[in-house]
Design an enzyme around this catalytic site. Structure first.
Site, PDB file in Angstrom:
ATOM      1  N   GLY A  13      -6.654  13.637  34.228  1.00  0.00           N
ATOM      2  CA  GLY A  13      -5.925  12.841  35.207  1.00  0.00           C
ATOM      3  C   GLY A  13      -6.627  12.685  36.554  1.00  0.00           C
ATOM      4  O   GLY A  13      -7.830  12.427  36.629  1.00  0.00           O
ATOM      5  N   ILE A  85       2.414  20.549  38.016  1.00  0.00           N
ATOM      6  CA  ILE A  85       3.243  20.249  36.843  1.00  0.00           C
ATOM      7  C   ILE A  85       4.610  19.750  37.314  1.00  0.00           C
ATOM      8  O   ILE A  85       4.988  19.966  38.472  1.00  0.00           O
ATOM      9  CB  ILE A  85       3.463  21.476  35.936  1.00  0.00           C
ATOM     10  CG1 ILE A  85       4.144  22.625  36.715  1.00  0.00           C
ATOM     11  CG2 ILE A  85       2.160  21.929  35.300  1.00  0.00           C
ATOM     12  CD1 ILE A  85       4.689  23.733  35.832  1.00  0.00           C
ATOM     13  N   TYR A 147      10.310  19.890  42.223  1.00  0.00           N
ATOM     14  CA  TYR A 147       8.996  19.262  42.497  1.00  0.00           C
ATOM     15  C   TYR A 147       8.944  18.739  43.934  1.00  0.00           C
ATOM     16  O   TYR A 147       7.937  18.921  44.634  1.00  0.00           O
ATOM     17  CB  TYR A 147       8.804  18.135  41.489  1.00  0.00           C
ATOM     18  CG  TYR A 147       7.465  17.433  41.507  1.00  0.00           C
ATOM     19  CD1 TYR A 147       6.364  17.965  40.829  1.00  0.00           C
ATOM     20  CD2 TYR A 147       7.304  16.225  42.173  1.00  0.00           C
ATOM     21  CE1 TYR A 147       5.142  17.296  40.828  1.00  0.00           C
ATOM     22  CE2 TYR A 147       6.096  15.552  42.179  1.00  0.00           C
ATOM     23  CZ  TYR A 147       5.022  16.094  41.506  1.00  0.00           C
ATOM     24  OH  TYR A 147       3.805  15.423  41.507  1.00  0.00           O
TER      25      TYR A 147
HETATM   26  P1  NDP Z   1      -2.089  15.900  34.653  1.00  0.00           P
HETATM   27  O1  NDP Z   1      -0.868  16.449  33.987  1.00  0.00           O
HETATM   28  O2  NDP Z   1      -2.716  14.663  34.103  1.00  0.00           O
HETATM   29  O3  NDP Z   1      -3.224  17.044  34.745  1.00  0.00           O
HETATM   30  C1  NDP Z   1      -2.885  18.276  35.309  1.00  0.00           C
HETATM   31  C2  NDP Z   1      -4.116  19.147  35.432  1.00  0.00           C
HETATM   32  O4  NDP Z   1      -3.695  20.374  36.076  1.00  0.00           O
HETATM   33  C3  NDP Z   1      -4.689  19.553  34.098  1.00  0.00           C
HETATM   34  O5  NDP Z   1      -6.092  19.714  34.229  1.00  0.00           O
HETATM   35  C4  NDP Z   1      -4.023  20.911  33.837  1.00  0.00           C
HETATM   36  O6  NDP Z   1      -4.736  21.765  32.963  1.00  0.00           O
HETATM   37  C5  NDP Z   1      -4.017  21.480  35.239  1.00  0.00           C
HETATM   38  N1  NDP Z   1      -3.030  22.549  35.412  1.00  0.00           N
HETATM   39  C6  NDP Z   1      -1.688  22.454  35.232  1.00  0.00           C
HETATM   40  N2  NDP Z   1      -1.116  23.660  35.463  1.00  0.00           N
HETATM   41  C7  NDP Z   1      -2.122  24.512  35.781  1.00  0.00           C
HETATM   42  C8  NDP Z   1      -2.176  25.899  36.099  1.00  0.00           C
HETATM   43  N3  NDP Z   1      -1.066  26.660  36.160  1.00  0.00           N
HETATM   44  N4  NDP Z   1      -3.385  26.466  36.363  1.00  0.00           N
HETATM   45  C9  NDP Z   1      -4.514  25.716  36.322  1.00  0.00           C
HETATM   46  N5  NDP Z   1      -4.530  24.398  36.024  1.00  0.00           N
HETATM   47  C10 NDP Z   1      -3.343  23.812  35.754  1.00  0.00           C
HETATM   48  O7  NDP Z   1      -1.673  15.706  36.184  1.00  0.00           O
HETATM   49  P2  NDP Z   1      -1.975  14.491  37.178  1.00  0.00           P
HETATM   50  O8  NDP Z   1      -3.422  14.178  37.172  1.00  0.00           O
HETATM   51  O9  NDP Z   1      -0.999  13.420  36.918  1.00  0.00           O
HETATM   52  O10 NDP Z   1      -1.557  15.142  38.589  1.00  0.00           O
HETATM   53  C11 NDP Z   1      -2.500  15.824  39.400  1.00  0.00           C
HETATM   54  C12 NDP Z   1      -1.805  16.207  40.703  1.00  0.00           C
HETATM   55  O11 NDP Z   1      -1.326  15.030  41.361  1.00  0.00           O
HETATM   56  C13 NDP Z   1      -0.594  17.110  40.530  1.00  0.00           C
HETATM   57  O12 NDP Z   1      -0.507  18.030  41.592  1.00  0.00           O
HETATM   58  C14 NDP Z   1       0.566  16.152  40.586  1.00  0.00           C
HETATM   59  O13 NDP Z   1       1.753  16.787  40.983  1.00  0.00           O
HETATM   60  C15 NDP Z   1       0.058  15.177  41.632  1.00  0.00           C
HETATM   61  N6  NDP Z   1       0.683  13.874  41.572  1.00  0.00           N
HETATM   62  C16 NDP Z   1       0.601  13.091  40.446  1.00  0.00           C
HETATM   63  C17 NDP Z   1       1.178  11.855  40.415  1.00  0.00           C
HETATM   64  C18 NDP Z   1       1.095  10.968  39.222  1.00  0.00           C
HETATM   65  O14 NDP Z   1       1.729   9.887  39.268  1.00  0.00           O
HETATM   66  N7  NDP Z   1       0.350  11.297  38.177  1.00  0.00           N
HETATM   67  C19 NDP Z   1       1.920  11.336  41.572  1.00  0.00           C
HETATM   68  C20 NDP Z   1       1.920  12.203  42.721  1.00  0.00           C
HETATM   69  C21 NDP Z   1       1.320  13.430  42.700  1.00  0.00           C
HETATM   70  P3  NDP Z   1      -4.526  21.634  31.338  1.00  0.00           P
HETATM   71  O15 NDP Z   1      -5.251  20.380  30.951  1.00  0.00           O
HETATM   72  O16 NDP Z   1      -5.137  22.858  30.806  1.00  0.00           O
HETATM   73  O17 NDP Z   1      -3.056  21.534  31.114  1.00  0.00           O
END
Ligand code: NDP
Length: 242
Positions: A13, A85, A147
């Site tokens: 992402g 998350i 969240y």
């Molecule tokens: P994704 O779900 O696509 O990817 C999340 C990433 O975070 C993955 O690499 C995952 O690892 C990692 N991750 C999750 N939990 C943990 C943990 N406990 N320890 C280490 N790594 C972890 O998320 P997005 O790219 O959509 O979102 C990225 C950020 O942007 C987040 O903080 C989200 O809240 C924020 N955001 C996203 C929006 C959206 O529309 N997508 C909007 C606004 C904010 P693994 O692959 O192993 O699960």
């Protein structure tokens, strides 16, 4: 010396786009993930960026993980706290586990990761810290009390930490993405997703790279005067004033 950047949630992402962008500017990058080994292996194969597996909510794992990254690559000068998350549900039905999981991954991680890195940045008198918050930390969102609380906390964390560290040439900024086309948004039901797109004035979801470009600016030497700021990138869906 090559700049070393660490991106949490850097294998999928928005984080993957950030990791790629920072690497394309000549930095060495470490991408942290938690559970999805296949996605991490594919990301590593496609980008050549080393991946490290630990839970950003686990304080000991973060200290040990950062020590390993710094041993292998060198001192971290750019930290992107991106891992996050969602565990959605109306608050009156929300479980303690849903609350804790979201607060731990999205907000406790600001402490665990930044605390493990900032003393070194202060000693070296340079650092760039970029925290990924959210539009829903600015405006609140039905079904996301957990969240929204965590992401609003990220903004307060950013503003206070920026003030403490400005004199050490360490900048701390937050980016608030709107809805971006990643797995997190793909997990939302189709009719809800259509409603979200209809509420975005530019008429589409954002692309991960549109967030990555902003992070690249904030990580650059050119952004030395930009600290404690909250950068809103949401296609006009919510016009925030900080
Ligand atoms: P994704 O779900 O696509 O990817 C999340 C990433 O975070 C993955 O690499 C995952 O690892 C990692 N991750 C999750 N939990 C943990 C943990 N406990 N320890 C280490 N790594 C972890 O998320 P997005 O790219 O959509 O979102 C990225 C950020 O942007 C987040 O903080 C989200 O809240 C924020 N955001 C996203 C929006 C959206 O529309 N997508 C909007 C606004 C904010 P693994 O692959 O192993 O699960």
């Amino acid at each position: 010396m090559t700049d070393i950047a660490l991106v949490t949630g850097g294998t999928r992402g928005i984080g993957a786009a950030i990791a790629r962008s920072l690497k394309s500017e000549g930095r060495e990058v470490a991408a942290i993930y938690h559970g999805d080994d296949d996605a991490a292996a594919e990301f590593r194969h496609n980008t050549g960026i080393p991946v490290f597996k630990w839970d950003v909510a686990d304080e000991t794992a973060c200290r040990q993980g950062v020590a390993l990254v710094e041993k292998q690559l060198g001192p971290v000068s750019v930290l992107v706290n991106n891992a996050g998350i969602a565990r959605d549900g109306l608050f009156h039905k929300m479980s303690w586990d849903q609350w804790r999981a979201v607060l731990a991954t999205n907000l406790d991680s600001m402490f665990t990761m930044t605390r493990a890195i900032i003393e070194g940045m202060r000693e070296r008198r340079f650092g760039r810290i970029i925290n990924i918050s959210s539009i829903n930390g600015q405006k609140g969102q039905v079904g996301q009390v957990n969240y929204s609380a965590a992401k609003a906390g990220v903004i307060g964390f950013t503003k206070a930490l920026a003030q403490e560290n400005a004199s050490r040439n360490i900048t701390v900024n937050a980016v608030c993405p709107g809805y971006i086309d990643t797995d997190m948004v793909a997990a939302v039901k189709e009719e809800v997703r259509d409603g979200i797109i209809a509420s975005i004035p530019v008429g589409r979801l954002g692309e991960p790279d549109e967030i990555a470009q902003a992070v690249s600016y904030l990580a650059s030497p050119k952004a030395a005067f930009c600290t404690g700021s909250v950068l809103t990138i949401n296609g006009g869906q919510y016009i925030a004033n900080g």
